[in-house]
Scaffold this active site. Sequence first.
Site, PDB file in Angstrom:
ATOM      1  N   ASP A  40       0.829  -1.198   0.000  1.00 16.60           N
ATOM      2  CA  ASP A  40       0.000   0.000   0.000  1.00 16.60           C
ATOM      3  C   ASP A  40       0.874   1.263   0.000  1.00 16.60           C
ATOM      4  O   ASP A  40       1.720   1.434   0.862  1.00 16.60           O
ATOM      5  CB  ASP A  40      -0.892  -0.028   1.246  1.00 16.60           C
ATOM      6  N   THR A  79      -7.125   3.698  -2.014  1.00 18.93           N
ATOM      7  CA  THR A  79      -6.825   2.306  -1.666  1.00 18.93           C
ATOM      8  C   THR A  79      -7.805   1.318  -2.284  1.00 18.93           C
ATOM      9  O   THR A  79      -7.399   0.325  -2.885  1.00 18.93           O
ATOM     10  CB  THR A  79      -6.822   2.153  -0.134  1.00 18.93           C
ATOM     11  N   ASN A 100     -12.703   5.101  -2.005  1.00 21.92           N
ATOM     12  CA  ASN A 100     -12.830   4.381  -0.733  1.00 21.92           C
ATOM     13  C   ASN A 100     -14.258   4.437  -0.218  1.00 21.92           C
ATOM     14  O   ASN A 100     -14.744   3.498   0.402  1.00 21.92           O
ATOM     15  CB  ASN A 100     -11.885   4.962   0.310  1.00 21.92           C
ATOM     16  N   HIS A 295       0.961   8.357   5.352  1.00 20.15           N
ATOM     17  CA  HIS A 295      -0.022   9.341   5.802  1.00 20.15           C
ATOM     18  C   HIS A 295       0.438  10.052   7.080  1.00 20.15           C
ATOM     19  O   HIS A 295       0.233  11.252   7.238  1.00 20.15           O
ATOM     20  CB  HIS A 295      -1.360   8.658   6.073  1.00 20.15           C
TER      21      HIS A 295
END
EC number: 3.1.3.1
Length: 547
Positions: A40, A79, A100, A295
């Site tokens: 990710d 994602t 998302n 993030h």
Amino acid sequence: MFRPFAAALALLATPALAREADRPPAPRVPPKLIVAIAVDQLSADVFAEYRQHFTGGLKRLQNGVVFPSGYQSHAATETCPGHSTILTGSRPARTGIIANDWVDLTTARADKTIYCSEDETVPGSSSSNYTVSPLHLKVPTLGERMKAAVPATRVVAVAGKDRAAVMMSGRGADQAWWWGGKGFVSYLGREMPAAVTRANAAVAAQIARPQPAMALPDFCHSRNVAVPVGTAGKTVGTGRFERAAGEAVKFRASPEFDAAIVTLATQMRADMKLGEGATTDLLIVGASASDYVGHTYGTEGTEMCLQLFALDRTLGKMFDDLDRTGIDYSVVLTADHGGHDLPERHRMHGITEAARVDAEFRAARIGEPIARKLGIAGQLLWGGSFGDMWVDPKVTGAKRKRALAEIERALTAHPQVQAVLTRAAILATPSPSGPPETWTLLQRARASYFDGRSGDFVVALKPRITPISDGSRGSTSTHGSFWDYDRRVPILFWRKGMTGFEQPMSVETVDILPTIAATIGLNVPPGEIDGRCLDLDAGPGSTCPAN
């Protein structure tokens, strides 16, 4: 299963380079196990920056076939959409996974936001308190196709996020487990196998122990620069993942998290004997820590450097374990999207146009004066500060036409907006083809647009505008834009005995499914997917079926 993290890193420190067999597997013989790994937020830029330092699992994969310029070619670089492309061969316009989460103003439930991996029909649910389901995925995954062709095929997914496990495994997976906050969980009613019971006990014990700061490798020292964020004294860029006992949130945004995910996947394979039967099995791994690290701290700094340093060794340990089984396995690794570093660090490096989005620029606020002007009650415009925005469907006729025009003018006038794309313009655009780096913004939006679910407008912010107005609380940086720093990801294929090479030209993540399908003799009608087979033969031969 889990040692204290510092000790675990010491054990993983031995380089896990490929052990090339004297005689490679016979041509066209399908592997017994396919390992599909999604890291990710592993952008092509970050991969390029660190690839020279890999000595473990990521080094091994570089000895295979490397596509350094893979594309999550659509505009909705989040994602859930990204994971939906990896093992379906289809872009979000076909998978139906446009983001998302999205807004459905026709739903009867109070919460109008729909999470991509939920069943919103469950009474009392909301987009933050939901029942996990693959309900919204509109196309079959590789695992579904494999099981339809050969029912004895086993499909197992282990991930740090439910949407990663669900979107890559689809319906009917033999096992699908993801991190639930206090342990690994699965669909309602799924019996917990012994490997998950052991993993949850080991993770609980791991979190209960304090974690000392990781030692900084030499190549990370240049990233060790403190970056102030906001006005409350927050800084990032120098962290080494130390945490107090019991800090589960810090555990998730650290290399410890990926170690837990990969270890559970390895244990599930061993317990279920994947790759040891008469057919080809599929093991899916969603390594989510890099996204939480990105993030929380940004894509640069000591935090991401240490995260990739550890992930390289964690994957090397996994491949070593697989080597010891003697199984003929193949690996594909890619990412669900890229990422954009925090604007404060960009400006330190001379990128003066990098900025945070205006806190007042959000759909609800933009719609307020227009609703007053036109005499419309309630919230007119729904959405965030970029991407899909929806107009209240109760506004109809001439008033709706005026509202759409007013909203488009207001959005376009904002100095941080690059383009405002309307539903009509997007739907009038044919599905794109050709090199994804050449696509227009309309074509990128078309690849993400699913009519009946997507917005009345799709808004693109200008390059290097971070859609987080205040980085001093929560996330400091993010992804989700139309731009190539969010679209470009590496795609790597490896199998013992293959002759490796690098292809610098652009390809797409939707090409992964037909490429794997060709290696196992699985027929996938071209009209059902968006991807194409990538030739993994270094010479004049081809691993793809003849046209």
